[in-house]
Design an enzyme around this catalytic site. Sequence first.
Site, mmCIF file in Angstrom:
data_model
loop_
_atom_site.group_PDB
_atom_site.id
_atom_site.type_symbol
_atom_site.label_atom_id
_atom_site.label_comp_id
_atom_site.label_asym_id
_atom_site.label_seq_id
_atom_site.Cartn_x
_atom_site.Cartn_y
_atom_site.Cartn_z
ATOM 1 N N LYS A 46 1.518 -2.046 5.683
ATOM 2 C CA LYS A 46 0.991 -3.431 5.780
ATOM 3 C C LYS A 46 1.747 -4.410 5.084
ATOM 4 O O LYS A 46 1.567 -5.566 4.970
ATOM 5 C CB LYS A 46 -0.506 -3.029 5.003
ATOM 6 C CG LYS A 46 -1.336 -2.312 5.609
ATOM 7 C CD LYS A 46 -2.604 -2.062 4.621
ATOM 8 C CE LYS A 46 -3.825 -0.994 5.181
ATOM 9 N NZ LYS A 46 -4.818 -0.996 4.333
ATOM 10 N N GLU A 101 10.990 -5.619 5.901
ATOM 11 C CA GLU A 101 10.166 -4.583 5.095
ATOM 12 C C GLU A 101 9.792 -5.529 3.762
ATOM 13 O O GLU A 101 10.428 -6.580 3.535
ATOM 14 C CB GLU A 101 11.166 -3.762 4.504
ATOM 15 C CG GLU A 101 10.664 -2.304 5.135
ATOM 16 C CD GLU A 101 9.568 -1.690 4.367
ATOM 17 O OE1 GLU A 101 8.554 -2.042 3.863
ATOM 18 O OE2 GLU A 101 9.709 -0.427 4.412
ATOM 19 N N ILE A 103 9.529 -4.094 0.793
ATOM 20 C CA ILE A 103 10.225 -3.915 -0.627
ATOM 21 C C ILE A 103 10.876 -2.712 -0.349
ATOM 22 O O ILE A 103 10.574 -1.637 0.453
ATOM 23 C CB ILE A 103 9.346 -3.651 -1.776
ATOM 24 C CG1 ILE A 103 10.031 -3.306 -3.190
ATOM 25 C CG2 ILE A 103 8.112 -2.580 -1.526
ATOM 26 C CD1 ILE A 103 9.135 -3.632 -4.408
ATOM 27 N N ASP A 105 12.454 0.288 -2.516
ATOM 28 C CA ASP A 105 12.773 0.908 -3.647
ATOM 29 C C ASP A 105 13.660 2.011 -3.842
ATOM 30 O O ASP A 105 14.860 1.692 -3.932
ATOM 31 C CB ASP A 105 11.253 1.681 -4.311
ATOM 32 C CG ASP A 105 11.137 2.111 -5.446
ATOM 33 O OD1 ASP A 105 11.931 2.021 -6.328
ATOM 34 O OD2 ASP A 105 9.919 2.517 -5.719
ATOM 35 N N THR A 109 12.010 5.029 2.727
ATOM 36 C CA THR A 109 11.260 4.737 3.614
ATOM 37 C C THR A 109 12.245 4.099 4.809
ATOM 38 O O THR A 109 12.182 4.401 6.096
ATOM 39 C CB THR A 109 10.170 3.608 3.321
ATOM 40 O OG1 THR A 109 9.409 4.334 2.380
ATOM 41 C CG2 THR A 109 9.098 3.240 4.431
ATOM 42 N N ASP A 160 1.208 -4.275 -2.613
ATOM 43 C CA ASP A 160 -0.031 -3.985 -3.322
ATOM 44 C C ASP A 160 0.158 -2.840 -4.210
ATOM 45 O O ASP A 160 1.256 -2.146 -4.549
ATOM 46 C CB ASP A 160 -0.690 -3.198 -2.092
ATOM 47 C CG ASP A 160 -0.070 -2.047 -1.708
ATOM 48 O OD1 ASP A 160 0.939 -1.851 -1.484
ATOM 49 O OD2 ASP A 160 -0.988 -0.678 -1.891
HETATM 50 P P1 IMP Z 1 10.951 3.481 -0.860
HETATM 51 O O1 IMP Z 1 10.810 4.410 -2.406
HETATM 52 O O2 IMP Z 1 11.980 2.649 -0.834
HETATM 53 O O3 IMP Z 1 10.976 4.427 0.219
HETATM 54 O O4 IMP Z 1 9.622 2.792 -1.053
HETATM 55 C C1 IMP Z 1 8.435 3.297 -0.569
HETATM 56 C C2 IMP Z 1 7.226 2.272 -0.295
HETATM 57 O O5 IMP Z 1 6.648 2.345 -1.473
HETATM 58 C C3 IMP Z 1 7.629 0.867 -0.064
HETATM 59 O O6 IMP Z 1 7.639 0.514 1.361
HETATM 60 C C4 IMP Z 1 6.403 0.213 -0.690
HETATM 61 O O7 IMP Z 1 5.169 0.387 0.217
HETATM 62 C C5 IMP Z 1 6.290 1.086 -1.894
HETATM 63 N N1 IMP Z 1 6.515 0.379 -2.924
HETATM 64 C C6 IMP Z 1 7.595 0.825 -3.651
HETATM 65 N N2 IMP Z 1 7.787 0.198 -5.116
HETATM 66 C C7 IMP Z 1 6.760 -0.760 -4.900
HETATM 67 C C8 IMP Z 1 6.268 -1.844 -5.801
HETATM 68 O O8 IMP Z 1 6.772 -2.019 -6.955
HETATM 69 N N3 IMP Z 1 5.080 -2.505 -5.385
HETATM 70 C C9 IMP Z 1 4.549 -2.417 -4.307
HETATM 71 N N4 IMP Z 1 4.880 -1.221 -3.341
HETATM 72 C C10 IMP Z 1 6.051 -0.546 -3.794
HETATM 73 MG MG MG Z 2 3.056 -0.044 0.431
#
Ligand code: IMP
Ligand code: MG
Length: 181
Positions: A46, A101, A103, A105, A109, A160
């Site tokens: 979302k 996207e 974010i 992290d 993803t 969120d």
């Molecule tokens: P990834 O670690 O890059 O795979 O991020 C996984 C998912 O976690 C992202 O797509 C966001 O939905 C969520 N996410 C990671 N860090 C944050 C944050 O600081 N605030 C909100 N959502 C986050």
């Molecule tokens: Mg999220």
Amino acid sequence: MTDLHPDLVRILIDQEEIQKRVKELADQISQDFKDVKRLYIIGILKGAFIFLADLTRHISVPHVVDFMALSSYGRTTKSGAVRILMDLREPIEGQHILIVEDIVDTGHTLGYLLNILEGRNPASLHTCALVKKQRDIEAAPVDYLGFEIPDVWVVGYGLDYADLYRTLPYVAELKSEVYSD
Ligand code: IMP
Ligand code: MG
């Protein structure tokens, strides 16, 4: 002055900065894809819905918008295995794709998504993210990045915690006592 929500530590990126940067990104994208007849923009639900709505309204090349919903297993502030909750409406073979996207992290993803979409043979595949956390390892490539932020939990402008705070107009750091129990 914007009033700060009581669950927040501080605003990292205010409304004005976001709007300025979103316009810059849209201008860059419009320039880079000026010869493309149909840019296929994929918003990741979302979190990307607010960023996507602002960004696409500044993009001047012909484009369509579609959505995917992805989810990580595990706790709300930890990323784990990724799965597709909702897929695209069309095959994307031969299309010029831009993933939007909220974010990045760890990059798990986005990395997973890039793998899946590569396999569908698009003509080109690019990525855009509003924010990226500063990390030692380069997780997944972001071609159009709004801002780099420190490694703290952020909310607002689509982002969120447990599905809350998405409609705050700024990006802010969430107090750790809100998510650690
Ligand atoms: P990834 O670690 O890059 O795979 O991020 C996984 C998912 O976690 C992202 O797509 C966001 O939905 C969520 N996410 C990671 N860090 C944050 C944050 O600081 N605030 C909100 N959502 C986050
Ligand atoms: Mg999220």
